[in-house]
Design a protein around this motif. Structure first.
Motif, short mmCIF file in Angstrom:
data_model
loop_
_atom_site.label_atom_id
_atom_site.label_comp_id
_atom_site.label_asym_id
_atom_site.label_seq_id
_atom_site.Cartn_x
_atom_site.Cartn_y
_atom_site.Cartn_z
N HIS A 1 48.04 19.74 -94.09
CA HIS A 1 46.81 18.97 -94.15
C HIS A 1 47.16 17.50 -94.35
O HIS A 1 48.06 17.17 -95.12
CB HIS A 1 45.94 19.47 -95.30
CG HIS A 1 44.53 18.96 -95.26
ND1 HIS A 1 44.20 17.70 -95.65
CD2 HIS A 1 43.39 19.54 -94.84
CE1 HIS A 1 42.90 17.53 -95.50
NE2 HIS A 1 42.38 18.64 -94.99
N ARG B 1 42.46 19.17 -89.68
CA ARG B 1 42.98 18.00 -90.38
C ARG B 1 44.48 18.14 -90.60
O ARG B 1 45.06 17.48 -91.46
CB ARG B 1 42.24 17.80 -91.71
CG ARG B 1 40.71 17.76 -91.50
CD ARG B 1 40.06 16.67 -92.28
NE ARG B 1 40.60 15.37 -91.94
CZ ARG B 1 40.48 14.28 -92.69
NH1 ARG B 1 39.84 14.34 -93.83
NH2 ARG B 1 40.97 13.13 -92.32
N ASP B 2 45.10 19.02 -89.81
CA ASP B 2 46.54 19.25 -89.95
C ASP B 2 47.36 18.25 -89.14
O ASP B 2 46.95 17.83 -88.05
CB ASP B 2 46.90 20.66 -89.46
CG ASP B 2 46.45 21.73 -90.44
OD1 ASP B 2 46.29 21.41 -91.64
OD2 ASP B 2 46.26 22.88 -90.02
#
Lengths: 185, 185
Positions: B97, B38-39
């Motif tokens: 994130h 989710r970066d």
DNA sequence: TAAAATCGTTATCTTAAGATAAGAAAATGA
DNA sequence: TCATTTTCTTATCTTAAGATAACGATTTTA
């Protein structure tokens, strides 16, 4: 819109009071090259098309159908438009000054996060489309379109589809014939 | 960042406290296909590359250099990634994130309008790029790149450039030779 | 430093797309 | 309704891109 988000009466009233709904005939040109317009479009029913004209040739780069919105580059940057927008079919759409979008955005805080999320998703979808286009051959692009947007192939003239797929109409025609041949075997 | 917007000390502290700065070696793979991450990435110095692998072939679809950000599709939709991201050069970037972006967004209201404006601009730029790609022939695409991103041609290996331009390395090589011939006359 | 892998170019052959022309079919409009 | 325009297809010729192979040059790494 209420299909997608629930709105209060206040919100509905505000939206309706804007009087932005238009019904336009097939072939109508909504935006011309060189024109300065700050309007954005949102298609409720029908289909609009974005195209360039270079050396007298129309080059179609995008179609927008039900529940799809087009915010022209010229409206964002307040510069003359590089391209044309016209109706492929009789179309019902909203036409609103780009600042009205921003006003709504400011007036209703709950739209704000949705906006970030939506615009991220839109951007991501746009990028995936671009990736697909780059990776695929013309024939694969046609087959992809057949998979993903079969409606477009039905409702849009071949020669507009052709330039949308990055080729000339004759090539599309030949390519279709070739695919028919293959599938016969 | 302070080049682009003025920040208060509070804002600066918040950003620095996140500890999101990374320095990575050339060739490092930041994201692999199938991976759930989710970066999002923001390049401060260097160059990263987004590519697919189909039939063992790498297909490069985008490069990101100084002050350009990549929010992978998988981070937005929380699905396994379809593509890879790796470093073309030794690169300094932020890795954060995706929710941190949203947090910042909520914490500092003045970022919000900027975000809408910026994401609209990004979307518009993206669309213009796509349009250009569709309209142009492979040779024109190379010449456009030479105009618009001459740095990429210098810093990126030819075979990665080739697939970025939608062709195989041999075709790019031949095309370059052809252009050289023409310009001699 | 030497061997191996990667990279860029060139050449040949094959395949498909662009250019051009022409004719049939369909849609449009007076 | 009939003439005109637009649209789609087919055919031929030309051009350029893909496939494959081969050869130095460069880079990597063991």
């Amino acid at each position: 819109m209420s299909k997608y988000i629930s709105l209060t009466e206040d919100e509905k009233d505000t939206i309706l009071s804007l009087d932005i709904f238009r019904s336009v005939k097939k072939g109508t040109i909504l935006l011309k090259r060189g024109q300065k317009s700050r309007d954005e479009y949102f298609v409720l029913k029908g289909c609009i098309r974005k195209y360039y004209i270079t050396d007298g040739e129309e080059k179609t780069t995008a179609f927008f159908t039900e529940m799809e919105g087009l915010t022209p580059h010229c409206a964002i940057n307040n510069t003359p438009s590089e391209y044309f927008v016209s109706c492929v079919e009789d179309t019902i759409l909203t036409v609103a000054h780009i600042d009205i979008g921003v006003e709504l955005f400011i007036k209703f805080p709950k739209l704000q996060l949705m906006c970030k999320v939506l615009s991220n998703e839109l951007l991501a979808k746009q990028q995936l489309n671009f990736d697909e286009f780059k990776i695929a051959s013309p024939e694969e692009r046609y087959l992809n379109l057949l998979q993903n947007r079969p409606d477009l192939i039905q409702r849009v003239p071949q020669h507009q589809l052709a330039s949308f797929l990055g080729m000339i109409p004759q090539s599309l025609s030949r390519l279709r014939a070739r695919i028919m041949e293959k599938s016969k075997e």
